[in-house]
Design an enzyme around this catalytic site. Structure first.
Site, mmCIF file in Angstrom:
data_model
loop_
_atom_site.group_PDB
_atom_site.id
_atom_site.type_symbol
_atom_site.label_atom_id
_atom_site.label_comp_id
_atom_site.label_asym_id
_atom_site.label_seq_id
_atom_site.Cartn_x
_atom_site.Cartn_y
_atom_site.Cartn_z
ATOM 1 N N LEU A 275 -2.379 4.979 -2.456
ATOM 2 C CA LEU A 275 -3.251 5.951 -1.805
ATOM 3 C C LEU A 275 -2.546 7.295 -1.729
ATOM 4 O O LEU A 275 -1.454 7.401 -1.179
ATOM 5 C CB LEU A 275 -3.615 5.474 -0.390
ATOM 6 C CG LEU A 275 -4.612 6.348 0.367
ATOM 7 C CD1 LEU A 275 -5.978 6.315 -0.302
ATOM 8 C CD2 LEU A 275 -4.733 5.879 1.806
ATOM 9 N N ILE B 272 0.851 -1.191 0.000
ATOM 10 C CA ILE B 272 0.000 0.000 0.000
ATOM 11 C C ILE B 272 0.890 1.246 0.000
ATOM 12 O O ILE B 272 1.037 1.928 1.020
ATOM 13 C CB ILE B 272 -0.957 0.009 1.224
ATOM 14 C CG1 ILE B 272 -1.684 -1.332 1.349
ATOM 15 C CG2 ILE B 272 -1.972 1.150 1.097
ATOM 16 C CD1 ILE B 272 -2.526 -1.473 2.601
ATOM 17 N N PRO B 273 1.527 1.531 -1.150
ATOM 18 C CA PRO B 273 2.336 2.750 -1.212
ATOM 19 C C PRO B 273 1.413 3.967 -1.044
ATOM 20 O O PRO B 273 0.287 3.960 -1.527
ATOM 21 C CB PRO B 273 2.963 2.709 -2.601
ATOM 22 C CG PRO B 273 2.189 1.715 -3.383
ATOM 23 C CD PRO B 273 1.523 0.803 -2.412
ATOM 24 N N HIS B 274 1.895 4.985 -0.329
ATOM 25 C CA HIS B 274 1.045 6.137 -0.074
ATOM 26 C C HIS B 274 1.867 7.385 0.177
ATOM 27 O O HIS B 274 3.062 7.311 0.466
ATOM 28 C CB HIS B 274 0.127 5.871 1.131
ATOM 29 C CG HIS B 274 0.873 5.489 2.359
ATOM 30 N ND1 HIS B 274 1.275 4.189 2.595
ATOM 31 C CD2 HIS B 274 1.319 6.215 3.410
ATOM 32 C CE1 HIS B 274 1.930 4.144 3.751
ATOM 33 N NE2 HIS B 274 1.973 5.351 4.259
ATOM 34 N N GLY B 275 1.197 8.540 0.056
ATOM 35 C CA GLY B 275 1.860 9.806 0.313
ATOM 36 C C GLY B 275 0.874 10.950 0.239
ATOM 37 O O GLY B 275 -0.286 10.760 -0.133
#
Length: 153
Positions: free
Chosen positions: A102, A64-67
């Site tokens: 996300l 779940i890569p996110h920033g």
């Protein structure tokens, strides 16, 4: 609340072909840039910075890569099912084949964390993950993501 609140059908990639983590993040950043009007480079840089803190692979073949992006108007999600699993430096050493990107506005605060928790909870459900792995087209994947989840974690 379902994940379709943050993922549109256009933000689903049913069979992403990538050879590694960096290429996966680049492809996701490119698609996210197309759909949000944000800079592909800015998205990619934010994702890379987050990965430097530690892998966003949460185990069981899921990442779940996110920033956060300063100019983003609302929470944005993008789901990709990989054609074949890749190494994502997961704590459980399992290769990743399901990725949920996300992105949140800079000021999202708790909403970002709530969305992250909801995504993680849904994807960690073995039944949901199995259905996502067995679905090979956008409509089927979207239908799985649209399923209401029980509020029990």
């Amino acid at each position: 609340m379902t994940l379709t609140d943050i993922v549109a059908p256009a933000a689903i990639i049913p069979a992403l072909k990538v050879n590694g983590k960096k290429q996966a993040l680049q492809e996701l950043a490119a698609r996210a840039a197309e759909l949000t009007g944000q800079s592909e480079r800015a998205i990619f840089e934010i994702l890379l910075q987050r990965e430097k803190l530690g892998s966003t692979a949460v185990g069981n073949g899921i990442a779940i890569p996110h920033g956060k992006l300063p100019k983003l108007g609302r929470l944005f999600g993008l789901f990709a099912r990989l054609e074949r699993p890749i190494d994502f430096e997961a704590l459980d050493s399992q290769p990743v084949d399901l990725i949920f990107l996300l992105l949140a506005p800079e000021a999202a605060g708790a909403d970002h964390l709530k969305a992250l928790a909801r995504v993680a909870r849904m994807l960690r459900d073995p039944e949901t993950a199995r259905k996502l792995r067995e679905s090979s087209d956008t409509d089927a994947l979207y239908a799985v993501l649209a399923m209401p989840q029980s509020s029990a974690a």
